[in-house]
Design a protein around this motif. Structure first.
Motif, PDB file in Angstrom:
ATOM      1  N   ARG A  49       0.844  -1.212   0.000  1.00 16.43           N
ATOM      2  CA  ARG A  49       0.000   0.000   0.000  1.00 16.43           C
ATOM      3  C   ARG A  49       0.872   1.253   0.000  1.00 16.43           C
ATOM      4  N   ASP A  50       1.993   1.215   0.722  1.00 11.76           N
ATOM      5  CA  ASP A  50       2.923   2.347   0.701  1.00 11.76           C
ATOM      6  C   ASP A  50       3.495   2.546  -0.703  1.00 11.76           C
ATOM      7  N   GLN A  51       3.804   1.446  -1.382  1.00 15.80           N
ATOM      8  CA  GLN A  51       4.315   1.529  -2.750  1.00 15.80           C
ATOM      9  C   GLN A  51       3.237   2.036  -3.711  1.00 15.80           C
ATOM     10  N   GLU A  52       1.995   1.647  -3.471  1.00 21.06           N
ATOM     11  CA  GLU A  52       0.888   2.149  -4.302  1.00 21.06           C
ATOM     12  C   GLU A  52       0.783   3.666  -4.220  1.00 21.06           C
ATOM     13  N   ALA A  53       1.024   4.203  -3.039  1.00 19.54           N
ATOM     14  CA  ALA A  53       0.929   5.651  -2.857  1.00 19.54           C
ATOM     15  C   ALA A  53       1.986   6.391  -3.686  1.00 19.54           C
ATOM     16  N   LEU A  54       3.037   5.682  -4.097  1.00 23.51           N
ATOM     17  CA  LEU A  54       4.119   6.291  -4.863  1.00 23.51           C
ATOM     18  C   LEU A  54       3.978   6.107  -6.372  1.00 23.51           C
ATOM     19  N   ILE A  55       2.894   5.479  -6.809  1.00 22.03           N
ATOM     20  CA  ILE A  55       2.684   5.280  -8.243  1.00 22.03           C
ATOM     21  C   ILE A  55       2.546   6.642  -8.914  1.00 22.03           C
ATOM     22  N   PHE A  56       3.279   6.827  -9.997  1.00 22.47           N
ATOM     23  CA  PHE A  56       3.203   8.082 -10.737  1.00 22.47           C
ATOM     24  C   PHE A  56       1.835   8.210 -11.396  1.00 22.47           C
ATOM     25  N   THR A  57       1.233   9.377 -11.253  1.00 22.83           N
ATOM     26  CA  THR A  57      -0.049   9.639 -11.911  1.00 22.83           C
ATOM     27  C   THR A  57       0.130  10.495 -13.153  1.00 22.83           C
ATOM     28  N   SER A  58       1.317  11.039 -13.312  1.00 27.66           N
ATOM     29  CA  SER A  58       1.641  11.784 -14.523  1.00 27.66           C
ATOM     30  C   SER A  58       3.105  11.514 -14.856  1.00 27.66           C
ATOM     31  N   PRO A  59       3.467  11.645 -16.126  1.00 26.13           N
ATOM     32  CA  PRO A  59       4.836  11.313 -16.531  1.00 26.13           C
ATOM     33  C   PRO A  59       5.866  12.311 -16.012  1.00 26.13           C
ATOM     34  N   ILE A  60       7.077  11.831 -15.834  1.00 24.41           N
ATOM     35  CA  ILE A  60       8.185  12.694 -15.416  1.00 24.41           C
ATOM     36  C   ILE A  60       8.394  13.760 -16.487  1.00 24.41           C
ATOM     37  N   ALA A  61       8.506  14.996 -16.066  1.00 21.82           N
ATOM     38  CA  ALA A  61       8.708  16.162 -16.940  1.00 21.82           C
ATOM     39  C   ALA A  61       7.596  16.313 -17.972  1.00 21.82           C
ATOM     40  N   GLY A  62       6.464  15.648 -17.746  1.00 21.31           N
ATOM     41  CA  GLY A  62       5.345  15.752 -18.681  1.00 21.31           C
ATOM     42  C   GLY A  62       5.591  15.060 -20.011  1.00 21.31           C
ATOM     43  N   ILE A  63       6.638  14.218 -20.077  1.00 20.45           N
ATOM     44  CA  ILE A  63       7.008  13.546 -21.325  1.00 20.45           C
ATOM     45  C   ILE A  63       6.298  12.193 -21.415  1.00 20.45           C
ATOM     46  N   GLU A  64       5.372  12.089 -22.347  1.00 22.67           N
ATOM     47  CA  GLU A  64       4.670  10.822 -22.576  1.00 22.67           C
ATOM     48  C   GLU A  64       5.392  10.059 -23.684  1.00 22.67           C
ATOM     49  N   ASN A  65       6.336   9.214 -23.280  1.00 23.50           N
ATOM     50  CA  ASN A  65       7.074   8.414 -24.244  1.00 23.50           C
ATOM     51  C   ASN A  65       6.830   6.938 -23.975  1.00 23.50           C
ATOM     52  N   ARG A  66       7.566   6.062 -24.663  1.00 24.19           N
ATOM     53  CA  ARG A  66       7.341   4.622 -24.501  1.00 24.19           C
ATOM     54  C   ARG A  66       7.624   4.149 -23.084  1.00 24.19           C
ATOM     55  N   PHE A  67       8.525   4.829 -22.377  1.00 26.89           N
ATOM     56  CA  PHE A  67       8.830   4.427 -21.007  1.00 26.89           C
ATOM     57  C   PHE A  67       7.653   4.719 -20.070  1.00 26.89           C
ATOM     58  N   TRP A  68       6.986   5.837 -20.319  1.00 25.99           N
ATOM     59  CA  TRP A  68       5.794   6.169 -19.533  1.00 25.99           C
ATOM     60  C   TRP A  68       4.695   5.134 -19.775  1.00 25.99           C
ATOM     61  N   PHE A  69       4.453   4.811 -21.035  1.00 24.25           N
ATOM     62  CA  PHE A  69       3.390   3.861 -21.364  1.00 24.25           C
ATOM     63  C   PHE A  69       3.742   2.452 -20.882  1.00 24.25           C
ATOM     64  N   ASP A  70       5.016   2.076 -20.993  1.00 24.23           N
ATOM     65  CA  ASP A  70       5.452   0.776 -20.460  1.00 24.23           C
ATOM     66  C   ASP A  70       5.229   0.718 -18.950  1.00 24.23           C
ATOM     67  N   TYR A  71       5.570   1.803 -18.281  1.00 23.72           N
ATOM     68  CA  TYR A  71       5.386   1.877 -16.826  1.00 23.72           C
ATOM     69  C   TYR A  71       3.911   1.685 -16.469  1.00 23.72           C
ATOM     70  N   ARG A  72       3.022   2.403 -17.137  1.00 22.87           N
ATOM     71  CA  ARG A  72       1.586   2.293 -16.852  1.00 22.87           C
ATOM     72  C   ARG A  72       1.065   0.878 -17.133  1.00 22.87           C
ATOM     73  N   ILE A  73       1.516   0.278 -18.217  1.00 21.66           N
ATOM     74  CA  ILE A  73       1.102  -1.094 -18.538  1.00 21.66           C
ATOM     75  C   ILE A  73       1.601  -2.064 -17.469  1.00 21.66           C
ATOM     76  N   ASP A  74       2.854  -1.901 -17.047  1.00 19.01           N
ATOM     77  CA  ASP A  74       3.421  -2.790 -16.032  1.00 19.01           C
ATOM     78  C   ASP A  74       2.682  -2.665 -14.697  1.00 19.01           C
TER      79      ASP A  74
END
Length: 114
Positions: free
Chosen positions: A32-57
């Motif tokens: 639950r502590d780790q869930e609280a740290l889930i990113f809700t928006s991409p780092i630096a606002g950059i929506e790239n393949r790493f952001w989408f891979d992260y969300r899928i994972d």
């Protein structure tokens, strides 16, 4: 007839009360502590393949947790499911941060002390 219609509702209430009385597992607290740290928006606002891979994972980890909890037959299975989920969330977050840092996008935290 009314009595039989209310029995499932009473049973559900008792099951909910029994579940509420069980203290949270250490592994679940960690997850639950780790869930609280889930990113809700991409780092630096950059929506790239790493952001989408992260969300899928993250979504896959959540689905796997649901499946593992459904199949759990004892406390050890529950502990294993929560522990695996927490570690997956942490690993995926760290991997995403590392990939973005390698491309020059840093993740930082600001702490204000009064």
């Amino acid at each position: 007839m009314k009595l039989t219609a209310t029995l499932p509702m009473i049973a559900l209430g008792l099951a909910t009360a029994a579940t509420a009385a069980v203290p949270m597992l250490h592994e679940e607290k960690y997850a639950r502590d780790q869930e609280a740290l889930i990113f809700t928006s991409p780092i630096a606002g950059i929506e790239n393949r790493f952001w989408f891979d992260y969300r899928i994972d993250i979504t896959e980890a959540q689905k796997e947790l649901t499946s593992d909890l459904r199949r759990a037959s004892d406390i050890e299975d529950l502990r294993d499911a929560w522990e695996e989920y927490g570690h997956e969330l942490k690993e995926e977050r760290e991997h995403y941060i590392k990939e973005m840092a390698e491309r020059g996008y840093r993740y930082g935290q600001v702490i204000v002390v009064e």
